[in-house]
Design a protein around this motif. Structure first.
Motif, short mmCIF file in Angstrom:
data_model
loop_
_atom_site.label_atom_id
_atom_site.label_comp_id
_atom_site.label_asym_id
_atom_site.label_seq_id
_atom_site.Cartn_x
_atom_site.Cartn_y
_atom_site.Cartn_z
N VAL A 173 -9.74 15.66 -5.67
CA VAL A 173 -10.03 14.30 -5.20
C VAL A 173 -10.47 14.36 -3.74
N GLY A 174 -11.55 13.67 -3.42
CA GLY A 174 -12.05 13.67 -2.04
C GLY A 174 -13.26 12.77 -1.92
N PRO A 175 -14.03 12.93 -0.84
CA PRO A 175 -15.20 12.07 -0.62
C PRO A 175 -16.16 12.11 -1.81
N GLY A 176 -16.71 10.95 -2.15
CA GLY A 176 -17.67 10.87 -3.25
C GLY A 176 -17.03 10.69 -4.61
N LYS A 177 -15.69 10.72 -4.68
CA LYS A 177 -15.00 10.57 -5.97
C LYS A 177 -14.39 9.17 -6.08
N LYS A 178 -14.50 8.59 -7.27
CA LYS A 178 -13.84 7.31 -7.54
C LYS A 178 -12.53 7.60 -8.28
N VAL A 179 -11.44 7.20 -7.66
CA VAL A 179 -10.10 7.60 -8.14
C VAL A 179 -9.23 6.37 -8.37
N GLY A 180 -8.55 6.34 -9.51
CA GLY A 180 -7.63 5.26 -9.81
C GLY A 180 -6.19 5.72 -9.70
N ILE A 181 -5.33 4.85 -9.19
CA ILE A 181 -3.89 5.11 -9.17
C ILE A 181 -3.25 3.98 -9.98
N VAL A 182 -2.57 4.33 -11.06
CA VAL A 182 -2.00 3.33 -11.96
C VAL A 182 -0.49 3.19 -11.71
N GLY A 183 -0.03 1.96 -11.43
CA GLY A 183 1.40 1.71 -11.17
C GLY A 183 1.67 1.85 -9.69
N ILE A 184 1.82 0.74 -8.99
CA ILE A 184 1.99 0.82 -7.53
C ILE A 184 3.48 0.67 -7.21
N GLY A 185 4.22 1.70 -7.61
CA GLY A 185 5.65 1.80 -7.29
C GLY A 185 5.84 2.90 -6.26
N GLY A 186 6.99 3.61 -6.35
CA GLY A 186 7.28 4.68 -5.38
C GLY A 186 6.20 5.75 -5.38
N LEU A 187 5.89 6.30 -6.54
CA LEU A 187 4.84 7.33 -6.61
C LEU A 187 3.47 6.74 -6.32
N GLY A 188 3.15 5.65 -7.00
CA GLY A 188 1.80 5.09 -6.92
C GLY A 188 1.40 4.70 -5.50
N HIS A 189 2.32 4.12 -4.74
CA HIS A 189 1.92 3.69 -3.39
C HIS A 189 1.64 4.90 -2.51
N MET A 190 2.36 6.02 -2.76
CA MET A 190 2.03 7.26 -2.04
C MET A 190 0.69 7.80 -2.51
N GLY A 191 0.42 7.68 -3.82
CA GLY A 191 -0.87 8.13 -4.36
C GLY A 191 -2.03 7.40 -3.70
N VAL A 192 -1.89 6.10 -3.50
CA VAL A 192 -2.96 5.32 -2.84
C VAL A 192 -3.17 5.81 -1.41
N LYS A 193 -2.07 5.99 -0.68
CA LYS A 193 -2.20 6.43 0.72
C LYS A 193 -2.85 7.81 0.81
N ILE A 194 -2.43 8.72 -0.08
CA ILE A 194 -2.93 10.10 0.00
C ILE A 194 -4.38 10.18 -0.48
N ALA A 195 -4.72 9.49 -1.58
CA ALA A 195 -6.11 9.51 -2.07
C ALA A 195 -7.05 8.93 -1.01
N HIS A 196 -6.60 7.87 -0.34
CA HIS A 196 -7.39 7.27 0.74
C HIS A 196 -7.58 8.28 1.88
N ALA A 197 -6.48 8.95 2.26
CA ALA A 197 -6.57 9.93 3.36
C ALA A 197 -7.45 11.13 2.98
N LEU A 198 -7.52 11.44 1.68
CA LEU A 198 -8.39 12.54 1.22
C LEU A 198 -9.85 12.11 1.18
N GLY A 199 -10.11 10.83 1.40
CA GLY A 199 -11.49 10.36 1.52
C GLY A 199 -12.10 9.82 0.24
#
Ligand code: NAP
Ligand code: ZN
Length: 350
Positions: A173-199
């Motif tokens: 996952v990185g720039p140019g990729k469209k990425v979904g994070i399903v379920g915005i709980g403990g794991l999911g909210h970290m997934g959103v932050k990290i996917a965003h930081a990965l670009g």
């Protein structure tokens, strides 16, 4: 030594204060005064024996941060006073093909989980981080480089952080990729932050209308309320990768439909009841994959902690005292937390 802990004596009993035993540190061991411990949905699954095979008393907790208070004679990487973390594993065989590659979570002889794993220590199974102290082999201790005043919010990185970081990295996952994070709980909210930081272009899927705005603040570029079929249909065949963190059985087809040709949806949620079988035609006609992923290895966990420190990423937490743990479990089941409960372990003293 005896320490205070919080745990359950049976699957149908609430958690309560108890005394547990910790071994004196051996030559390879690090003894840690636990300052904070996150509450993972896995703790609830395990305490209530939703996965079966839970040993009692069960003291959960595998998002541990604290200060080193003693080290064994062979310990070189840590000293008294260091701020450290412990995640989901406290041991593994150290000689199989997976351990050799730094993938201790896939240890072919079975890693020792931080709680509910076999051990020589009393009472014969490991006891986790809802406790005042823990003693762990140095190989499974992580260095925390975040500022000390962020420590409570660092705790969830030890499971929620690595469980999302590892698959996001593995599936590039990185720039140019469209990425979904399903379920915005403990794991999911970290997934959103990290996917965003990965670009990546990051899309949050939530069942909670009330998280729509909040998910944008976490770094999502778009938010989809997954109960809304029109919103879902607008994204058909468009995702490179979807990370599904949902803790309950649900229809996977709604998400595989959104993958591009050759896209992958990786499941990390381990619900009590199985998902309905996915439609195989959905996979075949676009060569899509459904995959799984388990936490991350020790080296990768250190890499994730360093990545998060560099990008100023911590969890969004609600800090609670030990006597609120049972209430926190009920609220977690209702997705009523933004986004992780963390225990202030100083309150275990009672
Ligand atoms: P959590 O904080 O409870 O978050 C799960 C989220 O799933 C909820 O916030 C909710 O998000 C969504 N959800 C809940 N019920 C749902 C339903 N019926 N249908 C659709 N969505 C639903 O749990 P967590 O601590 O992040 O853990 C998630 C899962 O991952 C658990 O099963 C846990 O055991 C597992 N886990 C696996 C690993 C691994 O290594 N694979 C590691 C840690 C945890 P919205 O409100 O946004 O819909
Ligand atoms: Zn966990």
């Amino acid at each position: 030594m005896q320490v205070k802990a919080y745990g359950a004596y049976a699957s149908d009993k609430p958690l309560e204060s108890m005394d547990i035993y910790r071994r004196e540190p051996g030559a390879e061991d690090v003894q840690i005064d636990i300052q904070y411990c996150g509450i993972c949905h896995s703790d609830l699954h395990q305490v209530r024996s939703e996965w079966e095979g839970t040993h009692y008393p069960c003291v959960p907790g595998h998002e541990i941060v604290g200060r080193v208070t003693a080290v064994g004679g062979n310990v070189s990487g840590f000293k008294v006073g260091d701020i450290v973390g412990v995640g989901c594993m406290v041991d593994s065989c150290q000689h199989c093909a997976s351990c050799d590659e730094g993938l201790e979570q896939y240890c072919e002889n079975g890693f020792t989980p931080t709680y509910n794993g076999a051990t020589d220590d009393e009472p014969g199974h490991t006891l986790g981080g809802y406790s005042q102290k823990i003693v762990v082999s140095q190989k499974f201790v992580l260095k925390v480089n975040h500022p000390e005043d962020q420590l409570a919010a660092v705790a969830p990185l030890l499971c929620a952080g690595i469980t999302t970081y590892s698959p996001l990295r593995h599936w590039n996952v990185g720039p140019g990729k469209k990425v979904g994070i399903v379920g915005i709980g403990g794991l999911g909210h970290m997934g959103v932050k990290i996917a965003h930081a990965l670009g990546a272009h990051t899309v949050a899927f939530t069942t909670s209308e009330k998280k729509r705005e909040a998910a944008l603040e976490l770094g999502a570029d778009e938010v989809i309320v997954s109960k809304n079929e029109d919103e879902m249909a607008a994204h058909a065949n468009s995702f490179d990768f979807i990370l599904n963190t949902v803790a309950a059985s649900h229809n996977l087809d709604a998400f595989t439909n959104l993958l591009k040709r050759d896209g992958t949806m990786t499941l990390v949620g381990v619900p009590e009841h199985a998902h309905p079988s996915p439609a195989i035609g959905n996979l075949i006609f676009k060569r899509r994959s459904i995959a799984g992923s388990l936490i991350g290895g020790i080296a990768e966990t250190q890499e994730m902690l360093d990545f998060c420190a560099k990008h100023n990423i911590v969890a969004d937490i609600e800090l609670i005292s030990a006597e609120k743990i049972n209430e926190a479990y009920e609220r977690m089941l209702k997705s009523d937390v933004k986004y992780r409960f963390v225990i202030d372990n100083a309150t275990l003293a009672g």
